[in-house]
Enzyme design. Structure first.
Site, short mmCIF file in Angstrom:
data_model
loop_
_atom_site.label_atom_id
_atom_site.label_comp_id
_atom_site.label_asym_id
_atom_site.label_seq_id
_atom_site.Cartn_x
_atom_site.Cartn_y
_atom_site.Cartn_z
N GLY A 62 0.81 -1.22 0.00
CA GLY A 62 0.00 0.00 0.00
C GLY A 62 0.84 1.26 0.00
CD GLU A 63 2.32 1.14 3.90
OE1 GLU A 63 1.58 1.16 4.90
OE2 GLU A 63 2.55 0.11 3.24
#
Length: 439
Positions: A62-63
């Site tokens: 996600g990051e």
């Protein structure tokens, strides 16, 4: 304080290594211990030392996606710089290899053992270290600071769980936060949390969420027709995507699918577990309910073709869920029906989709409230409410499409975080130059 931290971390590392070893064997993912201990197989003499080095750290997938555009813009702004991109997980690193084209080196973040991070920092000699969202590692931050590296938290956020855990670090946290040059937080609540933890107020600013700036490249005409053919999607088909689901949620979603199927004969369900290694577990859930299901990876490799009676596709690949949202009529975000805190709802909304989620969204409170207030996201109270809201949204095409278009407009209006982070990058790199000029 660092002595105690290093002692505890060393003991913990020894005990956890066997666990991670067997976990990696089970999942088929390489542990890459050499790299995590800062022993690199690449010929780093060709890259380092370099006149300017920027190190970007993104914990997981996600990051990594959040950092994609920022990394690309940094590459364009600083073409001569060496860019290191590090992650903590195999899924993050695999995704980075596909998405982070601007990086000169993609690695695992070294273990936060004192001698390990000193070795890594000694090799790379970074001028700027950028942490995406929340990546506070005491030894690494201290070593970077003592080496004269500028340190920045970009698109910062502090989950409720992390907030409580960080408080236990006490004086270690105070020292660590004092070494970070800029805390660029997503929103006011995050800014207040980092301040309460001990960050200096004049080092805190609010510059938005990088995830609002995600690239929205729609599928090409060729890709669109290829995917709709692969999934047997016709004009009559309704597509529900359940993204980032966890154990305990798939059963609820499959029950919902069976209820909806009575009235939506051409309903397709794309079920994307948060951890793809759970694919067999979810296939077994489908078998027990006598529901035909197929793996997306098999469809992609042409191992099988989707039969007419198979309406469930288990998405067991990394980094493709955001693109698959383009084919959805409605999206549910997992980690929210159980006590997990939810997952990113912005990716689906940005792709003009109405989003459903459960009541456990405490890790994404601002995003949840943003969607709820504008009636482009809907919270589910229980199984009956899940069915009712999903049914109404699938049945009412005009209302659903109107809300979906509104969602995309709202996300577009909130873009701009990347540009603001770039301005901070420029400031910090110039400060770093001044630091070395003074030495």
């Amino acid at each position: 304080m660092y002595f105690i931290y290093n002692l505890l971390l060393s003991v913990l590392t020894v005990f956890l290594l066997p666990y991670y070893y067997f976990k990696s064997k089970k999942s088929g993912e390489k542990l890459n211990l050499r790299e995590r201990f800062a022993f690199y197989d690449q010929n780093l003499d060709l890259l380092f030392p370099a006149p300017q080095v920027i190190w970007i750290q993104a914990a997981s997938a996600g990051e990594t996606l959040a950092a994609q555009k920022l990394t690309a813009e940094i590459r364009e702004e600083y073409p001569e710089a060496r860019i290191i991109f590090s992650t903590m997980t195999a899924s993050g690193k695999n995704l980075a290899k596909k998405k982070i084209e601007g990086a000169d080196l993609i690695i695992y973040l070294p273990f936060d053992l004192n001698w390990v991070v000193k070795k890594a920092v000694g090799i790379f000699k970074p001028d700027l270290f950028i942490m995406i969202e929340t990546e506070l590692w005491p030894n690494l931050i201290r070593t970077l600071d003592e080496a004269g590296c500028q340190i920045m938290l970009a698109s910062g956020r502090i989950s409720d769980d992390s907030f409580g855990q960080y408080k236990y670090l006490g004086a270690l946290l105070d020292d660590m936060l004092s070494r970070v040059d800029i805390f660029s937080m997503q929103h006011q609540e995050a800014a207040e949390k980092i301040k309460e933890l001990g960050a200096a107020e004049d080092h805190i600013c609010i510059n938005g969420n990088l995830k609002y700036d995600i690239d929205l490249n729609p599928p090409s005409k060729e890709e669109y027709f290829q995917k709709t053919k692969m999934f047997n999607i016709t004009d009559q088909t309704k597509v529900l995507i359940a993204g980032s689901t966890h154990q305990g949620e798939e059963e609820i979603i499959l029950d919902l699918y069976q209820q909806l199927k009575t009235d939506f004969k051409h309903l397709k369900l794309l079920l994307a577990p948060r951890y793809v290694e759970r694919r067999e577990e979810i296939l077994e859930l489908c078998r027990k309910r006598e529901i035909a299901a197929a793996l997306y990876s098999d469809l992609k490799r042409n191992v099988i073709q989707l039969s007419e009676d198979t309406d469930i596709i288990i998405v067991d690949t990394m980094g493709e869920l955001a693109q698959l949202y383009f084919y959805a009529d409605l999206v549910f975000i997992g980690g929210s029906l159980i006590d997990r805190g939810g997952h990113n709802v912005i990716e689906a909304a940005a792709r003009a989709k109405v989003v459903l989620f459960g009541q456990s969204m405490y890790n994404f409170k601002e995003e949840r409230d943003f969607l709820l207030e504008n009636e482009v996201g809907f919270e589910i109270e229980d199984a009956a409410d899940f069915f009712e809201k999903t049914y109404q949204l699938l049945a009412n095409d005009q209302y659903r499409k109107q809300r979906a278009e509104k969602a995309a407009e709202l996300i577009d209006q909130n873009r701009g975080a990347v540009k603001k982070q770039l301005q901070l990058v420029d400031v910090l790199l110039k400060q770093g130059e001044d630091y070395y000029d003074r030495k």
